[in-house]
Design an enzyme around this catalytic site. Structure first.
Site, PDB file in Angstrom:
ATOM      1  N   GLY A 187       0.680  -1.107  -0.142  1.00 12.59           N
ATOM      2  CA  GLY A 187       0.085   0.026  -0.029  1.00 12.59           C
ATOM      3  C   GLY A 187       0.716   1.229  -0.120  1.00 12.59           C
ATOM      4  O   GLY A 187       2.078   1.166   0.495  1.00 12.59           O
ATOM      5  N   SER A 225      -2.217  -3.620  -4.769  1.00 16.91           N
ATOM      6  CA  SER A 225      -3.199  -3.629  -3.582  1.00 16.91           C
ATOM      7  C   SER A 225      -4.185  -2.650  -3.633  1.00 16.91           C
ATOM      8  O   SER A 225      -4.073  -1.688  -4.674  1.00 16.91           O
ATOM      9  CB  SER A 225      -2.263  -3.180  -2.518  1.00 16.91           C
ATOM     10  OG  SER A 225      -3.004  -2.535  -1.345  1.00 16.91           O
ATOM     11  N   TYR A 244      -8.909  -5.684  -0.041  1.00 25.79           N
ATOM     12  CA  TYR A 244      -9.480  -5.685   1.225  1.00 25.79           C
ATOM     13  C   TYR A 244     -11.139  -5.391   1.098  1.00 25.79           C
ATOM     14  O   TYR A 244     -11.587  -4.736   0.244  1.00 25.79           O
ATOM     15  CB  TYR A 244      -8.898  -4.593   2.075  1.00 25.79           C
ATOM     16  CG  TYR A 244      -7.431  -4.647   2.042  1.00 25.79           C
ATOM     17  CD1 TYR A 244      -7.061  -5.600   3.075  1.00 25.79           C
ATOM     18  CD2 TYR A 244      -6.790  -3.552   1.691  1.00 25.79           C
ATOM     19  CE1 TYR A 244      -5.730  -5.544   3.364  1.00 25.79           C
ATOM     20  CE2 TYR A 244      -5.114  -3.675   1.988  1.00 25.79           C
ATOM     21  CZ  TYR A 244      -4.738  -4.577   2.963  1.00 25.79           C
ATOM     22  OH  TYR A 244      -3.440  -4.744   3.210  1.00 25.79           O
ATOM     23  N   THR A 264      -7.370 -10.749   0.881  1.00 23.43           N
ATOM     24  CA  THR A 264      -6.833 -10.510   2.218  1.00 23.43           C
ATOM     25  C   THR A 264      -7.645 -10.878   3.432  1.00 23.43           C
ATOM     26  O   THR A 264      -8.722 -10.000   3.339  1.00 23.43           O
ATOM     27  CB  THR A 264      -5.912  -9.372   2.119  1.00 23.43           C
ATOM     28  OG1 THR A 264      -4.844  -9.230   1.076  1.00 23.43           O
ATOM     29  CG2 THR A 264      -5.015  -9.403   3.409  1.00 23.43           C
ATOM     30  N   LYS A 299      -5.339 -15.040   0.905  1.00 24.25           N
ATOM     31  CA  LYS A 299      -3.968 -14.499   1.492  1.00 24.25           C
ATOM     32  C   LYS A 299      -4.067 -14.006   2.968  1.00 24.25           C
ATOM     33  O   LYS A 299      -5.414 -13.449   3.260  1.00 24.25           O
ATOM     34  CB  LYS A 299      -3.596 -13.305   0.463  1.00 24.25           C
ATOM     35  CG  LYS A 299      -2.187 -12.688   1.278  1.00 24.25           C
ATOM     36  CD  LYS A 299      -1.720 -11.413   0.332  1.00 24.25           C
ATOM     37  CE  LYS A 299      -0.310 -11.201   0.716  1.00 24.25           C
ATOM     38  NZ  LYS A 299      -0.429 -10.394   2.245  1.00 24.25           N
ATOM     39  N   SER A 329       0.542 -16.486   5.373  1.00 25.10           N
ATOM     40  CA  SER A 329       1.060 -15.110   5.388  1.00 25.10           C
ATOM     41  C   SER A 329       0.540 -14.583   6.750  1.00 25.10           C
ATOM     42  O   SER A 329      -0.697 -14.904   7.071  1.00 25.10           O
ATOM     43  CB  SER A 329       0.632 -14.040   4.387  1.00 25.10           C
ATOM     44  OG  SER A 329       0.837 -12.892   4.615  1.00 25.10           O
ATOM     45  N   HIS A 377       0.935 -11.286   7.077  1.00 19.32           N
ATOM     46  CA  HIS A 377       0.632  -9.822   6.672  1.00 19.32           C
ATOM     47  C   HIS A 377       2.245  -9.173   7.072  1.00 19.32           C
ATOM     48  O   HIS A 377       2.103  -7.996   7.319  1.00 19.32           O
ATOM     49  CB  HIS A 377      -0.354  -9.065   7.253  1.00 19.32           C
ATOM     50  CG  HIS A 377      -0.876  -8.113   6.504  1.00 19.32           C
ATOM     51  ND1 HIS A 377      -2.147  -8.187   5.711  1.00 19.32           N
ATOM     52  CD2 HIS A 377      -0.760  -6.905   6.404  1.00 19.32           C
ATOM     53  CE1 HIS A 377      -2.541  -7.172   5.176  1.00 19.32           C
ATOM     54  NE2 HIS A 377      -1.466  -6.323   5.408  1.00 19.32           N
ATOM     55  N   ARG A 430       2.558  -7.307  10.275  1.00 17.15           N
ATOM     56  CA  ARG A 430       2.061  -5.962  10.361  1.00 17.15           C
ATOM     57  C   ARG A 430       0.757  -6.167  11.124  1.00 17.15           C
ATOM     58  O   ARG A 430       0.264  -4.989  11.217  1.00 17.15           O
ATOM     59  CB  ARG A 430       1.755  -5.131   9.227  1.00 17.15           C
ATOM     60  CG  ARG A 430       3.347  -4.918   8.300  1.00 17.15           C
ATOM     61  CD  ARG A 430       3.326  -4.652   7.049  1.00 17.15           C
ATOM     62  NE  ARG A 430       2.679  -3.403   6.800  1.00 17.15           N
ATOM     63  CZ  ARG A 430       3.385  -2.174   6.777  1.00 17.15           C
ATOM     64  NH1 ARG A 430       4.653  -2.131   7.234  1.00 17.15           N
ATOM     65  NH2 ARG A 430       2.560  -1.001   6.551  1.00 17.15           N
ATOM     66  N   THR A 486       6.447 -13.126   3.821  1.00 19.46           N
ATOM     67  CA  THR A 486       6.667 -12.805   5.104  1.00 19.46           C
ATOM     68  C   THR A 486       8.076 -13.436   5.361  1.00 19.46           C
ATOM     69  O   THR A 486       8.181 -14.507   5.369  1.00 19.46           O
ATOM     70  CB  THR A 486       5.747 -13.172   6.216  1.00 19.46           C
ATOM     71  OG1 THR A 486       4.386 -12.787   5.985  1.00 19.46           O
ATOM     72  CG2 THR A 486       6.178 -12.566   7.690  1.00 19.46           C
ATOM     73  N   GLY A 487       9.016 -12.350   5.445  1.00 19.69           N
ATOM     74  CA  GLY A 487      10.324 -12.705   5.928  1.00 19.69           C
ATOM     75  C   GLY A 487      11.188 -12.986   4.883  1.00 19.69           C
ATOM     76  O   GLY A 487      12.527 -13.070   5.176  1.00 19.69           O
ATOM     77  N   ARG A 545       8.577  -6.298   1.088  1.00 19.17           N
ATOM     78  CA  ARG A 545       9.572  -5.311   1.498  1.00 19.17           C
ATOM     79  C   ARG A 545      10.845  -5.493   0.648  1.00 19.17           C
ATOM     80  O   ARG A 545      11.476  -4.480   0.359  1.00 19.17           O
ATOM     81  CB  ARG A 545      10.002  -5.640   3.227  1.00 19.17           C
ATOM     82  CG  ARG A 545       9.141  -5.191   3.845  1.00 19.17           C
ATOM     83  CD  ARG A 545       9.610  -5.242   5.498  1.00 19.17           C
ATOM     84  NE  ARG A 545       8.440  -5.063   6.293  1.00 19.17           N
ATOM     85  CZ  ARG A 545       7.623  -5.648   6.902  1.00 19.17           C
ATOM     86  NH1 ARG A 545       7.469  -6.768   6.472  1.00 19.17           N
ATOM     87  NH2 ARG A 545       6.634  -5.486   8.017  1.00 19.17           N
TER      88      ARG A 545
END
Length: 417
Positions: free
Chosen positions: A111, A138, A162, A188, A278, A300, A302, A305, A334-335, A357
């Site tokens: 986002g 997103s 969403y 999600t 998700k 996941s 998220h 978060r 994630t990760g 990320r």
């Protein structure tokens, strides 16, 4: 003790040792050439991006334990290579959700992406097109559904939904994504309310960013970021034009805490293409949505978060893949911070992975060129790890290639195969 004889080297002997690199005058290119890992890109991004925008990307919920544990889970693996295999040629492609991908990872939905860099989602979509990987937009994206499609006209575009309290508005976006030719919808399901993202609260993170004494002081060494923000098109969102409060306040007004399995069935009926859920964090929920006939699931939390101390998706992966992997496609996020992480996930049963990320660090470090560098780093790490494991295709990877070393295993610590 024997005395070493010294002499003056001849010029002809020095010549082969003197090799000078061709200078790179483009500062962005020079920065990116010096980045060899995603962590390198993260350090560059932190220097170049205002604190509020960087922390929005880098941070997680509450004490950020979920994110730290997810990354540690990938560090705590042991590979088991096979030797004397011919790995001169390898294949990193496979079929995912009915179509080909060139790498076992794609770009996750994120986002407010133009806050990280003004090129935002368009940069990610263009790089995804060049790399032959999916790009996921997103609901909170800062580029329109149609503009992302134009940036990646022949590649794979996914849309992440969403479910809002305003159902008609949510489904209007879904209809636009279908009309634009998006092939997959990611619903999600782990956001009944916004997580407590304390870095954002402490930074007063708002959309668009506001100028305060603190942000002005923070901007002084990052003037280029502010110049780009103020000299390009104003931020526009798929879901709103402007919000006067903080990000956390906005998310709490948007997310619908009443969404249930029945709503998922209803969404599935509205969407004509592949549907993936998700935010799965237990094997029971994974089984429940698979029984509803979805095409795939994403393990996941998220990116850490939402609920802090949530299950680590990578730890959950082997059991879910073993029980449900023949009935649906299991994806994971994630990760992930390296191509080796991606390979480990594939070996333990993931069909595909998503990186969020990792891509954003590249975006903040250098726009589209930075995203391309992030994908290049991950791709080269995937290829190298596969060769060192002695495999030539993703289908050759299996649980025998990886041991998870659990720091947080239920009932104690130890090795887990």
């Amino acid at each position: 003790m024997i005395a070493v004889k010294r002499r003056v080297p001849r010029p002809s002997e020095l010549a082969p040792l003197l090799r000078f690199r061709k200078p790179t005058f483009n500062r962005t290119e020079r920065r990116l050439q010096a980045a060899f890992t995603i962590e390198d890109l993260r350090r560059i991004a932190k220097r170049r991006t205002p604190r509020a925008a960087f922390d929005y990307t880098d941070g997680a919920a509450e004490d950020e334990l979920s994110l730290a544990r997810a990354r540690q889970a990938f560090r705590d693996i042991e590979f088991h290579p096979t030797i004397l295999r011919n790995v001169a040629t390898i294949d990193t492609s496979r079929t995912v959700l009915g179509d080909a991908v060139a790498q076992p990872f794609g770009i996750a939905p994120t986002g407010f992406t133009r806050l990280m860099h003004t090129e935002g989602e368009i940069a990610g979509a263009r790089v995804a097109a060049q790399a032959g990987i999916p790009f996921a937009l997103s609901t909170l994206g800062t580029a329109s559904i149609e503009d992302v499609k134009a940036a990646n006209p022949y590649g794979r575009n996914w849309f992440q939904l969403y479910m809002w309290k305003d159902r008609d508005r949510s489904m209007a976006l879904v209809e636009r994504a279908a009309a634009a030719g998006y092939d997959t919808l990611l619903v999600t399901v782990d956001v009944p309310v916004a997580g407590a993202r304390l870095r954002d609260s402490r930074n007063g993170m708002s959309i668009p960013p506001t100028l305060t004494l603190r942000t002005v002081l923070d901007a002084l060494p990052r003037a280029r970021w502010w110049f780009d923000l103020l000299s390009t098109e104003p931020l526009a969102f798929a879901s709103l034009d402007r919000w006067p409060g903080t990000v956390a306040e906005y998310l709490d007004t948007m997310f619908d805490p009443t969404v249930t399995f029945e709503d998922l069935v209803w969404i599935k009926k509205q969407w004509p293409n592949r549907l993936v859920v998700k935010g799965i964090q237990t094997i029971e929920d994974a089984r429940a949505v698979v029984e509803l006939g979805v095409d795939g699931i994403v393990l996941s939390n998220h990116g850490g978060r939402q609920l802090d101390r949530a299950p680590v998706p990578f730890h959950l992966l082997p059991d879910v893949a073993r029980e449900l992997g023949t009935e649906t496609e299991v994806l994971l996020d994630t990760g992930i911070m390296s191509g080796a992480d991606v390979v480990a996930a594939i070996a333990l049963g993931a069909r595909f992975t998503l990186v969020g990320r990792a891509y954003l660090y590249g975006l903040m470090a250098g726009g589209e060129a930075g995203v391309a560098r992030a994908v290049e780093i991950l791709s080269s790490q995937v290829s190298r790890t596969m060769r060192l494991l002695g495999v030539t295709s993703l289908d050759e990877l299996g649980p025998h290639h990886v041991t998870q070393l659990h720091r947080f295993a239920r009932g104690g610590t130890g090795r887990h195969r």
